[in-house]
Design a protein around this motif. Structure first.
Motif, PDB file in Angstrom:
ATOM      1  N   GLN A  36       1.214  -1.419   0.038  1.00  0.00           N
ATOM      2  CA  GLN A  36       0.319   0.075   0.207  1.00  0.00           C
ATOM      3  C   GLN A  36       0.451   1.773   0.183  1.00  0.00           C
ATOM      4  OE1 GLN A  36      -2.471  -0.599   3.864  1.00  0.00           O
ATOM      5  NE2 GLN A  36      -4.005  -1.733   2.838  1.00  0.00           N
ATOM      6  N   ILE A  37       2.336   1.121  -0.438  1.00  0.00           N
ATOM      7  CA  ILE A  37       3.154   2.436  -0.621  1.00  0.00           C
ATOM      8  C   ILE A  37       3.453   2.024  -1.787  1.00  0.00           C
ATOM      9  CG2 ILE A  37       5.282   1.228   0.852  1.00  0.00           C
ATOM     10  CD1 ILE A  37       5.073   4.497   2.197  1.00  0.00           C
ATOM     11  N   ASN A  38       4.100   3.294  -2.289  1.00  0.00           N
ATOM     12  CA  ASN A  38       4.920   3.787  -3.418  1.00  0.00           C
ATOM     13  C   ASN A  38       6.469   4.957  -3.027  1.00  0.00           C
ATOM     14  OD1 ASN A  38       2.531   2.488  -5.070  1.00  0.00           O
ATOM     15  ND2 ASN A  38       1.659   4.259  -4.851  1.00  0.00           N
ATOM     16  N   ASP A  39       7.142   4.763  -3.712  1.00  0.00           N
ATOM     17  CA  ASP A  39       8.208   6.080  -3.571  1.00  0.00           C
ATOM     18  C   ASP A  39       8.217   6.988  -3.762  1.00  0.00           C
ATOM     19  OD1 ASP A  39      11.062   6.152  -3.243  1.00  0.00           O
ATOM     20  OD2 ASP A  39      11.078   5.956  -6.019  1.00  0.00           O
ATOM     21  N   GLY A  40       8.765   7.833  -2.051  1.00  0.00           N
ATOM     22  CA  GLY A  40       8.069   8.784  -1.540  1.00  0.00           C
ATOM     23  C   GLY A  40       6.776   9.070  -0.903  1.00  0.00           C
ATOM     24  N   ASP A  41       6.404   8.101  -0.950  1.00  0.00           N
ATOM     25  CA  ASP A  41       5.248   8.443  -0.287  1.00  0.00           C
ATOM     26  C   ASP A  41       5.967   8.944   1.265  1.00  0.00           C
ATOM     27  OD1 ASP A  41       3.549   7.984  -2.222  1.00  0.00           O
ATOM     28  OD2 ASP A  41       2.924   5.826  -0.922  1.00  0.00           O
ATOM     29  N   VAL A  42       4.747   9.412   2.063  1.00  0.00           N
ATOM     30  CA  VAL A  42       5.360  10.086   3.582  1.00  0.00           C
ATOM     31  C   VAL A  42       4.365   9.443   4.169  1.00  0.00           C
ATOM     32  CG1 VAL A  42       5.526  12.172   5.078  1.00  0.00           C
ATOM     33  CG2 VAL A  42       6.400  12.255   2.917  1.00  0.00           C
ATOM     34  N   VAL A  43       4.080   8.920   6.038  1.00  0.00           N
ATOM     35  CA  VAL A  43       3.728   8.726   7.179  1.00  0.00           C
ATOM     36  C   VAL A  43       3.860  10.047   8.053  1.00  0.00           C
ATOM     37  CG1 VAL A  43       2.524   7.074   8.834  1.00  0.00           C
ATOM     38  CG2 VAL A  43       3.550   6.609   6.401  1.00  0.00           C
ATOM     39  N   ILE A  44       2.989  10.359   8.358  1.00  0.00           N
ATOM     40  CA  ILE A  44       2.955  11.566   9.449  1.00  0.00           C
ATOM     41  C   ILE A  44       1.985  11.689  10.564  1.00  0.00           C
ATOM     42  CG2 ILE A  44       1.905  13.890   8.093  1.00  0.00           C
ATOM     43  CD1 ILE A  44       4.376  15.493   9.216  1.00  0.00           C
TER      44      ILE A  44
END
Length: 252
Positions: A36-44
């Motif tokens: 569920q994640i791609n290159d450059g994705d961010v979790v904050i």
């Protein structure tokens, strides 16, 4: 909510915001496992109940006062032997971001960020290896922005240093743009410029200070790092010494 950074090429194009979580690195890792994640994705998040630093240490942070986030990266072009370039890129990007607002921001090896002898930010990069290259990385970062009270005498924040209050949502895109800038330097092969930026910003560089290693206390000065990310120390009248994690302690 944090807005996506559409001006960037890929970092921060998609941002997952959580009011609270145990660890943004752990959440990003769960996203990886679930595809569920791609290159450059961010979790904050506004608050981490189990934020982590280097050497397994915790990260103290008041809810809603600081920037606590992780960036998912796929540096599969990077060999394991060069993995410290990632640490350099993230460290320099955070340092340059803070330098827009205050002075005397340094990188305390390997990747803590200090303002005038006090820690303002910490970075934890977790790599997954495939063969001789890095498969993917999760770069977790905690930056003290508006927090004013700390349980440690060597902790500080941007607000404490500048006597100003910052809108986290407004300044976050600036930080992600800085992260992208220095990460792309690795992809473009501009590693000499990145290493120089990192070395020039090292805390304690060319300053005589007190340290402790397995042989006891000594006076020395930081010279730089080698290609593997080991700290190079100058000791009076001796050959340069090289240190890995947990092999040297600052006595200030």
């Amino acid at each position: 909510m944090y807005n996506s950074c559409f001006d960037n090429i890929f970092i921060g194009k998609y941002i997952t915001y959580l009011p609270s979580c145990h660890s943004t690195n752990a959440i990003a890792s769960e996203f990886v496992q679930n595809g569920q994640i791609n290159d450059g994705d961010v979790v904050i998040t506004d608050f981490q109940s189990a934020g982590r630093g280097q050497r397994g240490s915790g990260w103290e942070s008041e809810a809603g006062k600081n920037l606590l986030f992780s960036v998912y990266l796929k540096p599969d072009f990077l060999q394991i032997s060069n993995q410290f370039l990632l640490s350099m890129a993230i460290s320099v990007s955070v340092r340059d971001f803070l330098e827009k607002y205050t002075k005397d921001v340094k990188i305390k090896w390997p990747n803590d960020i200090y303002i005038r002898d006090r820690k303002c930010a910490g970075i934890l990069i977790e790599n997954v290896i495939s063969g001789s290259n890095i498969r993917h990385s999760i770069a977790g970062t905690g930056i003290n922005i508006n927090q004013l009270k700390f349980g440690h005498p060597r902790a500080t924040s941007l607000a404490a240093e500048t006597h100003s209050v910052y809108n986290l949502r407004d300044i976050f895109p600036e930080l992600l743009a800085s992260v992208e800038k220095y990460y792309l330097m690795i992809k473009k092969g501009q590693t000499s410029a990145l290493k120089k930026a990192y070395t020039d910003a090292l805390y304690g560089k060319n300053e005589t200070r007190q340290f402790r290693d397995n042989h006891g206390t000594f006076e020395g000065s930081v010279e730089g790092v080698n290609d593997q990310g080991m700290l190079i120390m100058n000791k009076a009248g001796r050959q340069p010494s090289y240190y890995g994690m947990k092999e040297i302690e600052w006595l200030w």
